[in-house]
Enzyme design. Structure first.
Site, PDB file in Angstrom:
ATOM      1  N   LEU A  87      -5.073  -2.640 -15.387  1.00  0.00           N
ATOM      2  CA  LEU A  87      -5.289  -4.044 -15.078  1.00  0.00           C
ATOM      3  C   LEU A  87      -6.770  -4.392 -14.995  1.00  0.00           C
ATOM      4  CD1 LEU A  87      -2.517  -4.518 -12.367  1.00  0.00           C
ATOM      5  CD2 LEU A  87      -2.509  -5.469 -14.678  1.00  0.00           C
ATOM      6  N   GLN A 132       3.049  -4.508 -13.608  1.00  0.00           N
ATOM      7  CA  GLN A 132       1.942  -3.984 -14.399  1.00  0.00           C
ATOM      8  C   GLN A 132       2.395  -3.648 -15.813  1.00  0.00           C
ATOM      9  OE1 GLN A 132      -0.117  -0.804 -12.444  1.00  0.00           O
ATOM     10  NE2 GLN A 132      -1.343  -0.249 -14.212  1.00  0.00           N
ATOM     11  N   TYR A 189      10.965  -1.986   2.730  1.00  0.00           N
ATOM     12  CA  TYR A 189      10.216  -0.900   3.356  1.00  0.00           C
ATOM     13  C   TYR A 189      11.162  -0.248   4.351  1.00  0.00           C
ATOM     14  CZ  TYR A 189       5.979  -2.897   1.354  1.00  0.00           C
ATOM     15  OH  TYR A 189       5.023  -3.357   0.490  1.00  0.00           O
ATOM     16  N   ASP A 193      -9.192   0.637  -9.312  1.00  0.00           N
ATOM     17  CA  ASP A 193      -8.997   1.823  -8.489  1.00  0.00           C
ATOM     18  C   ASP A 193     -10.176   2.786  -8.548  1.00  0.00           C
ATOM     19  OD1 ASP A 193      -6.575   0.857  -7.731  1.00  0.00           O
ATOM     20  OD2 ASP A 193      -5.364   2.294  -8.855  1.00  0.00           O
TER      21      ASP A 193
END
Length: 549
Positions: free
Chosen positions: A27, A126, A229, A316
């Site tokens: 990305l 993504q 979660y 990242d």
């Protein structure tokens, strides 16, 4: 990394020359290439994998990201590639998918933010977003080479020389670039070769991501999207997550494991994964078909510097964070958005090279802020046992995404600058470094968001014909892309109620200078002229009054 000196012709033995070399087609990399193309700078993007990601992760494009993608002309493509958020998308904390809910993070509908942005959220993964960004980058002049690995690189005072290997043919080539963008991820080698350290909480969890297929239509009540979660002592590590994918009937469950216990990941067998999936779903006899599994993990790390010489880190490679809150991918896209115009300005000779120092000054504080918020979210949603009082206090999402400020960097701060990193976008100050406030204007009888006037060059918003003439004079004298928008003037959009002046903190004779990344660079509350505007623009661009160097 090897550093050489001696000028541009000291070693001209390269095979091709490009303005910007980008390593990594995730990305961050595809966004950087796309936004560079938007600013008329071609780039070469290389990626060691044979194509873009095939993983259904990093789902979701928040409002600020959709604004940037709107400027690039792809917001509707990305929105169409994702789940329709208007159909509802709760995020739930529970023991299992079919068990009692402990807490609901998000309601069935997103909040209405139409008063602070003209955009709506996107929900592409993504896997679907990257090809759209890559295609748009090509449309705008970028070249993308997959199955191509960066072997080595060296930089000097004039550029970067990289050695690339074509993994299909094993052919090696040397590329000379003015600048290198490291978008090679957290495990990529560029940051380490530069000797840039990291700080943060480090590795938080080792986990396993299991992709599987099952009939969960009844369990999910027909929903296309769901994110749970899971806080369950029966799961590996005591917690995990469940999420839908872009493929109907295919899902992902993650759970923790101890890499130092027994055989580590080797002990994570298919049978164990099946059992963990059934615990996560709360259906002991669920029929499950395993598709894939892989080790993964959670970490909280930020690079100590985002720039080193002619190399700049994005995505990242610059910061990694827990996924709780979904801003890792968004921050990667926005890194490229905010860096690209600066690289383009320097490459095209509009700015001094020192402008690029602002990449670290502006993006590292934001990376630290977002990573801290994601860690706080992780504690709240999945790991309450990590709460120790050192975690960051929660910041409202609208402040993080549309109210973030660059108090230092490529801006002209005002005397009362307090260094605040965010403000309430519903009560904008219009101060330099802040997001250009959203207001509706009128053109040809239709509503026009001020955002649609921004994004490709510096824009001077004003109601003063004198400021508009000053902008034309400065643009011609400095050779910088600068355009005046004369509100309530001949040929310009209308704002009969003066809402834009209140939002931007200027009077009828004032002006606001907005950067290509729609952050405010400078403003004059009242009258002025070409000298004041030219000085402000040169300060932002880190250049002299006559040339960029």
């Amino acid at each position: 990394m090897t550093t050489t000196h001696g000028g541009e012709d000291a070693d001209a033995a390269w095979d091709e020359r490009v303005p910007v070399l980008i390593v990594g087609a995730g990305l961050a990399g595809t966004s950087t290439a796309m936004f560079l193309g938007l600013h008329q700078v071609p780039s070469l993007l290389v990626e060691r994998h044979p194509g873009t990601s095939n993983q259904p992760k990093a789902r979701g494009q928040s409002w600020h990201t959709m604004e940037a993608l709107r400027i690039a002309g792809v917001s509707e493509r990305v929105r169409a590639a994702g789940y329709d958020v208007d159909r509802g998308m709760p995020i739930v904390i529970a023991r299992s998918v079919t068990g009692p809910r402990l807490h609901e993070v998000l309601p069935e509908r997103w909040p209405d933010w139409s008063h602070i942005t003209p955009e709506r959220m996107g929900m592409a993964s993504q896997e679907r977003a990257e090809p759209i960004l890559a295609d748009r980058a090509r449309e705008l002049g970028a070249e993308l080479r997959f199955s191509t690995r960066l072997e080595t690189f060296e930089q000097d005072a004039h550029g970067v020389t990289a050695v690339l290997r074509d993994l299909r043919t094993d052919a090696v080539s040397r590329v000379r670039a003015d600048y290198l963008v490291a978008a090679d991820g957290w495990r990529g080698g560029i940051r380490r070769r530069l000797g840039i350290g990291t700080h943060g909480r480090g590795t938080l969890e080792h986990s396993v991501a299991v992709v599987f297929e099952a009939d969960l239509r009844q369990a999910l009540a027909g929903r296309e999207f769901a994110l749970f979660y899971l806080q369950n002592p029966e799961l590996g590590g005591g917690s995990g997550a469940f999420v839908t994918t872009d493929t109907p009937g295919r899902y992902v469950v993650t759970f923790g494991y101890d890499p130092d216990a027994g055989g580590g990941y080797a002990d994570v067998t298919d049978e164990y994964c099946l059992a963990q999936v059934r615990i996560a779903l709360g259906v002991p006899d669920l029929e499950v078909e395993l598709v894939d599994r892989a080790p993964t993990g959670l970490a909280h790390r930020i690079a100590d510097r985002f720039s080193c010489g002619r190399v700049h880190l994005v995505g990242d490679a610059a910061h990694t964070m827990p996924p709780h809150g979904g801003q890792g991918g968004n921050t990667a896209v926005m890194d490229g958005f905010h860096l690209a115009w600066k690289l383009a300005a320097v490459v095209r000779g509009h700015a001094g090279a020192a402008l690029l120092d602002s990449h670290d000054a502006e993006r590292r504080p934001y990376g630290e802020l977002i990573a801290g918020q994601q860690y706080t979210n992780m504690i709240h949603r999945a790991a309450p046992h990590l709460a120790d009082g050192t975690e960051d206090a929660p910041v409202p999402w609208e402040r993080l995404l549309l109210g973030y400020r660059c108090a230092a960097g490529a801006v002209v701060p005002e005397p009362d600058e307090d260094g605040a990193l965010h403000e309430d976008p519903a009560r904008p100050t219009g101060r330099p470094g802040s997001h250009a406030p959203h207001v509706w204007l009128i053109r040809d009888g239709e509503r026009l968001p001020v955002l649609d006037l921004l994004g490709r060059e510096f824009v001077l918003l004003t109601e003063s014909a004198g400021w508009a003439r000053a902008a034309d004079e400065v643009a011609g004298r400095l050779g910088v892309p600068l355009r005046a928008v004369l509100i309530n003037g001949e040929g310009g959009p209308a704002d009969p109620e003066g809402r834009w002046r209140r939002a931007y903190g200027v009077g009828p004779d004032g002006a606001s200078l907005v950067r290509p990344d729609r952050l405010i660079a400078w403003r004059s509350p009242g009258a002025g002229g070409a000298d004041a505007l030219g000085e402000a623009l040169c300060t932002v661009l880190r250049r002299g009054p006559r040339n960029a160097a």
